[in-house]
Design a protein around this motif. Structure first.
Motif, PDB file in Angstrom:
ATOM      1  N   TYR A 471     -10.357 -11.629  -9.723  1.00 54.66           N
ATOM      2  CA  TYR A 471     -10.873 -12.024  -8.530  1.00 54.66           C
ATOM      3  C   TYR A 471      -9.932 -11.467  -7.403  1.00 54.66           C
ATOM      4  O   TYR A 471      -9.165 -10.975  -7.917  1.00 54.66           O
ATOM      5  CB  TYR A 471     -10.880 -13.589  -8.157  1.00 54.66           C
ATOM      6  CG  TYR A 471      -9.491 -14.213  -8.364  1.00 54.66           C
ATOM      7  CD1 TYR A 471      -8.666 -14.460  -7.331  1.00 54.66           C
ATOM      8  CD2 TYR A 471      -8.768 -14.417  -9.638  1.00 54.66           C
ATOM      9  CE1 TYR A 471      -7.309 -14.821  -7.354  1.00 54.66           C
ATOM     10  CE2 TYR A 471      -7.592 -15.085  -9.632  1.00 54.66           C
ATOM     11  CZ  TYR A 471      -6.924 -15.399  -8.506  1.00 54.66           C
ATOM     12  OH  TYR A 471      -5.769 -15.783  -8.573  1.00 54.66           O
ATOM     13  N   VAL A 472     -10.533 -11.404  -6.153  1.00 57.50           N
ATOM     14  CA  VAL A 472      -9.769 -10.873  -5.027  1.00 57.50           C
ATOM     15  C   VAL A 472      -9.681 -12.000  -3.940  1.00 57.50           C
ATOM     16  O   VAL A 472     -10.646 -12.815  -3.891  1.00 57.50           O
ATOM     17  CB  VAL A 472     -10.317  -9.583  -4.479  1.00 57.50           C
ATOM     18  CG1 VAL A 472     -10.252  -8.597  -5.546  1.00 57.50           C
ATOM     19  CG2 VAL A 472     -11.875  -9.845  -4.103  1.00 57.50           C
ATOM     20  N   VAL A 473      -8.640 -11.759  -3.097  1.00 58.94           N
ATOM     21  CA  VAL A 473      -8.377 -12.747  -1.991  1.00 58.94           C
ATOM     22  C   VAL A 473      -8.337 -11.831  -0.490  1.00 58.94           C
ATOM     23  O   VAL A 473      -7.019 -11.657  -0.578  1.00 58.94           O
ATOM     24  CB  VAL A 473      -7.234 -13.817  -2.045  1.00 58.94           C
ATOM     25  CG1 VAL A 473      -7.419 -14.883  -1.072  1.00 58.94           C
ATOM     26  CG2 VAL A 473      -7.408 -14.427  -3.590  1.00 58.94           C
ATOM     27  N   PRO A 474      -9.322 -11.618  -0.159  1.00 54.97           N
ATOM     28  CA  PRO A 474      -8.843 -11.025   1.272  1.00 54.97           C
ATOM     29  C   PRO A 474      -8.357 -11.980   2.381  1.00 54.97           C
ATOM     30  O   PRO A 474      -9.019 -13.096   2.495  1.00 54.97           O
ATOM     31  CB  PRO A 474     -10.387 -10.838   2.054  1.00 54.97           C
ATOM     32  CG  PRO A 474     -11.468 -11.041   0.876  1.00 54.97           C
ATOM     33  CD  PRO A 474     -10.650 -11.838  -0.229  1.00 54.97           C
ATOM     34  N   GLN A 475      -7.194 -11.468   2.953  1.00 55.36           N
ATOM     35  CA  GLN A 475      -6.704 -12.344   4.043  1.00 55.36           C
ATOM     36  C   GLN A 475      -7.284 -12.171   5.416  1.00 55.36           C
ATOM     37  O   GLN A 475      -7.214 -11.057   6.039  1.00 55.36           O
ATOM     38  CB  GLN A 475      -5.206 -12.000   4.053  1.00 55.36           C
ATOM     39  CG  GLN A 475      -4.347 -12.296   2.914  1.00 55.36           C
ATOM     40  CD  GLN A 475      -3.072 -11.850   3.082  1.00 55.36           C
ATOM     41  OE1 GLN A 475      -2.494 -11.234   3.921  1.00 55.36           O
ATOM     42  NE2 GLN A 475      -2.448 -11.713   1.761  1.00 55.36           N
ATOM     43  N   ALA A 476      -8.117 -13.065   5.457  1.00 55.97           N
ATOM     44  CA  ALA A 476      -9.028 -13.143   6.809  1.00 55.97           C
ATOM     45  C   ALA A 476      -8.491 -14.024   7.847  1.00 55.97           C
ATOM     46  O   ALA A 476      -9.161 -15.168   8.097  1.00 55.97           O
ATOM     47  CB  ALA A 476     -10.207 -13.266   6.534  1.00 55.97           C
ATOM     48  N   TYR A 477      -7.325 -13.886   8.530  1.00 57.52           N
ATOM     49  CA  TYR A 477      -6.657 -14.981   9.167  1.00 57.52           C
ATOM     50  C   TYR A 477      -7.034 -14.804  10.577  1.00 57.52           C
ATOM     51  O   TYR A 477      -6.785 -14.187  11.504  1.00 57.52           O
ATOM     52  CB  TYR A 477      -5.253 -14.709   9.192  1.00 57.52           C
ATOM     53  CG  TYR A 477      -4.623 -14.755   7.821  1.00 57.52           C
ATOM     54  CD1 TYR A 477      -5.138 -15.665   7.022  1.00 57.52           C
ATOM     55  CD2 TYR A 477      -3.516 -13.978   7.423  1.00 57.52           C
ATOM     56  CE1 TYR A 477      -4.462 -15.720   5.510  1.00 57.52           C
ATOM     57  CE2 TYR A 477      -2.872 -14.034   6.135  1.00 57.52           C
ATOM     58  CZ  TYR A 477      -3.551 -14.894   5.093  1.00 57.52           C
ATOM     59  OH  TYR A 477      -2.811 -14.992   4.047  1.00 57.52           O
ATOM     60  N   SER A 478      -7.828 -15.968  11.108  1.00 53.76           N
ATOM     61  CA  SER A 478      -8.110 -16.070  12.681  1.00 53.76           C
ATOM     62  C   SER A 478      -7.293 -16.961  13.130  1.00 53.76           C
ATOM     63  O   SER A 478      -6.859 -18.019  12.889  1.00 53.76           O
ATOM     64  CB  SER A 478      -9.691 -16.506  12.632  1.00 53.76           C
ATOM     65  OG  SER A 478     -10.517 -15.678  12.146  1.00 53.76           O
ATOM     66  N   ILE A 479      -6.575 -16.469  14.071  1.00 53.35           N
ATOM     67  CA  ILE A 479      -5.461 -17.267  14.875  1.00 53.35           C
ATOM     68  C   ILE A 479      -5.481 -16.899  16.269  1.00 53.35           C
ATOM     69  O   ILE A 479      -6.289 -16.165  16.898  1.00 53.35           O
ATOM     70  CB  ILE A 479      -3.976 -16.844  14.280  1.00 53.35           C
ATOM     71  CG1 ILE A 479      -3.858 -15.360  14.513  1.00 53.35           C
ATOM     72  CG2 ILE A 479      -3.885 -17.153  12.808  1.00 53.35           C
ATOM     73  CD1 ILE A 479      -2.413 -14.924  14.079  1.00 53.35           C
TER      74      ILE A 479
END
Length: 578
Positions: A471-479
């Protein structure tokens, strides 16, 4: 020392030697006693912004996220862009910025690390000999006794360290910082620590700070937050309305570091078009084919927000957290596990190693980590571990020797590899994956394997590892950010992540942010976090799991805690298995 930098190796035994080789240093304008009143209170937060420093790595095409004071952030962006433009052969492989702590000089060590005044604090922390600069500062803050003249510039986000492993803080030692780099830092107002043998260190102690940041100059708190020691008394120093001339941040692209054209436009990329932001603009519509639109100014008054968290149509089935912030420390096991259970989390991914070391190292015995994992599992929370990686034989084989036995001992659900720095700062990622990782981990694969990384890293650096992953975990951080872009807006960041990562053909768990949510995209906390979740739930292929960065942040905001608790318990009711 990387071979690329060996030509710059030299020794300066005295300050006079440094002056002879590098010229005079800048005169310090912000004195030690003025730092807190001029820059603000670093223990109260809110002073810094995150920038993308360009020109990193052997190819000089990598970036590094740095947290710097908002008054100097634009200068630093332009400075790194110029460094990249000028640099021909020096490899910047490590860059440090904000770290809230006391100084580490001999005087401070004698006064604080070894001082009788700190006997109680020392008794509370088994790692005092290593972590005293930070622990002592927070100890003093708790008793309103901060020694402000001893607080490091790194605490304020006004200092930068370059390649610390080859540029030590010790006289008579080799270092490799080149003269042209010192001159560029000086041009942008940074003085160099080499004059007192701290060769890695650059700091900004001028008063000609960015006029655009002048309105954010902190004032002494009249009602400080509980447990926060306000800065020294006195009005903030006045900001000069006419800062010294320096190349404008707008002279260089803040994303790739290339000089902009005379009209301010981006130079053509190899494909003939400027970088595209992609994603879905606020309010829907087609992904943008050009540069991102500026984020609108936040409206005055209360931010638009939801009165409560709406889970009526929720599709997310599992809610993870990356467990940093001392989660693996034995003294926190019971308390943090109880918090995770109260939140309703389905999974915890424990951050277990120190990315600053050249070899794999956890800082905790495997038995301690295994006991924590068993405690989590007993509370129906699935345990995973996350480790940073270096693309070297020594690091990967060492990680395998530690992680493969741990997977069985702790009954891990998966091992996750973070492909941020230092992985991306290495070279020949394909060789590292094929010749080091594959034989080390895949011949006796201990459990499921996954990777995470920010969305913008190149395929060449990620795909060699992703092919082996489950599996993969894209870091899609909205801040919330001061950057003039909508890339961090809720909905847009996640859409960019999908576009980048779905091509890998692996199941996705989306990485979302648990910090700086109030004001993200001009929204209140609930509305911002809800938009991120709703965006992810609408993806094809479907995404039914999210992972938040990170544990230490959820404990700092009641609204973030409330939102995650609501969606996590709903996820369990929708059938998340234990």
């Amino acid at each position: 020392m990387p071979a690329h930098n060996a030509k710059y190796k030299q020794v300066c035994n005295t300050k006079q030697d440094v002056i002879a080789a590098f010229g005079q240093n800048l005169t310090r304008q912000v004195k030690g006693s003025e730092r807190a009143s001029f820059w603000g209170n670093p223990l109260a937060g809110g002073l810094t912004k995150t920038i993308e420093a360009v020109g990193i790595g052997a190819s000089r095409n990598e970036t590094k996220r740095l947290s710097l004071h908002s008054k100097i952030a634009d200068k630093a962006v332009a400075m790194f862009a110029k460094l990249k433009q000028v640099n021909q052969d020096y490899v910047i492989y490590s860059v440090g910025s904000k770290c809230v702590r006391y100084m580490k000089n001999s005087n401070t060590r004698a006064t604080i690390r070894d001082g009788a005044e700190y006997a109680a604090a020392k008794a509370q922390h088994a790692d005092w000999a290593r972590s005293w600069p930070s622990k002592a500062l927070h100890y003093d803050n708790s008793r309103n006794a901060v020694k402000w003249t001893k607080v490091s510039n790194h605490s304020f986000g006004t200092a930068i360290d370059i390649n610390p492993s080859t540029n030590p803080y010790k006289s008579g030692k080799d270092f490799d910082i080149p003269k042209w780099m010192v001159e560029i830092f000086r041009e942008f107002g940074f003085s160099w620590g080499g004059y007192y043998h701290d060769y890695m260190h650059f700091e900004y102690e001028q008063k000609n700070v960015s006029p655009t940041a002048a309105t954010t100059t902190p004032t002494p708190q009249t009602n400080p937050s509980p447990g926060v020691n306000p800065p020294a008394s006195g009005a903030p120093s006045q900001v000069s309305p006419t800062p010294a001339p320096a190349p404008s941040a707008a002279s260089f692209c803040t994303k790739c570091g290339k000089p902009l054209s005379g009209d301010g436009s981006h130079p053509p990329s190899p494909g003939g078009t400027p970088p595209s932001s992609g994603g879905t603009p606020p309010g829907g519509g087609s992904p943008s084919s050009g540069s991102p639109s500026p984020t609108p100014n936040a409206p005055s008054g209360p931010l638009p927000d939801l009165k409560e968290v709406d889970t009526s149509n929720q599709k997310i089935r599992r809610v993870w957290f990356w467990g940093d912030g001392g989660f693996i420390r034995p003294s926190n096991h019971e308390r943090y596990t109880a918090k995770a259970k109260d939140l309703g989390l389905t999974d915890i991914c424990l951050c277990i190693n120190d990315l600053r070391r050249d070899e794999y190292y956890t800082g905790q015995k495997p038995e301690v980590i295994a006991d924590l994992c068993k405690r989590l599992r007993a509370n129906n929370i699935m345990p995973h571990v996350m480790t940073w990686l270096r693309p070297t034989k020594k690091y990967i084989e060492g990680a395998a020797r530690g992680l493969i036995p741990l997977a069985g001992m702790a009954q891990l659900e998966s091992i996750q590899f973070d492909l941020e720095e230092p992985w991306v700062h290495g070279s020949d990622h394909a060789k590292a994956a094929r010749e080091y990782f594959q034989p080390s981990f895949m011949r006796s694969k201990p459990c499921r394997l996954g990777v995470n990384a920010i969305c913008c890293h190149s395929k060449a650096k990620l795909e060699p590892m992703i092919q082996y992953m489950d599996y993969v975990v894209p870091q899609a951080y909205s801040i919330k950010t001061d950057k003039n872009t909508n890339l961090y807006n809720p909905g847009i960041t996640q859409s960019l992540g999908l576009r980048k990562w779905k091509g890998y053909g692996k199941p996705m768990i989306f990485g979302l942010a648990a910090w700086k949510q109030e004001g993200a995209g001009g929204l209140g906390t609930y509305a911002a976090m809800d938009k991120c979740i709703k965006t992810v739930e609408g993806f094809t292929p479907e995404v039914r799991e999210v992972c938040y960065w990170s544990w230490k942040w959820v404990l700092k905001s009641e609204k973030v805690y409330s939102f995650i608790k609501t969606i996590s318990h709903k996820a369990r009711s929708l059938g998340a298995s234990g």
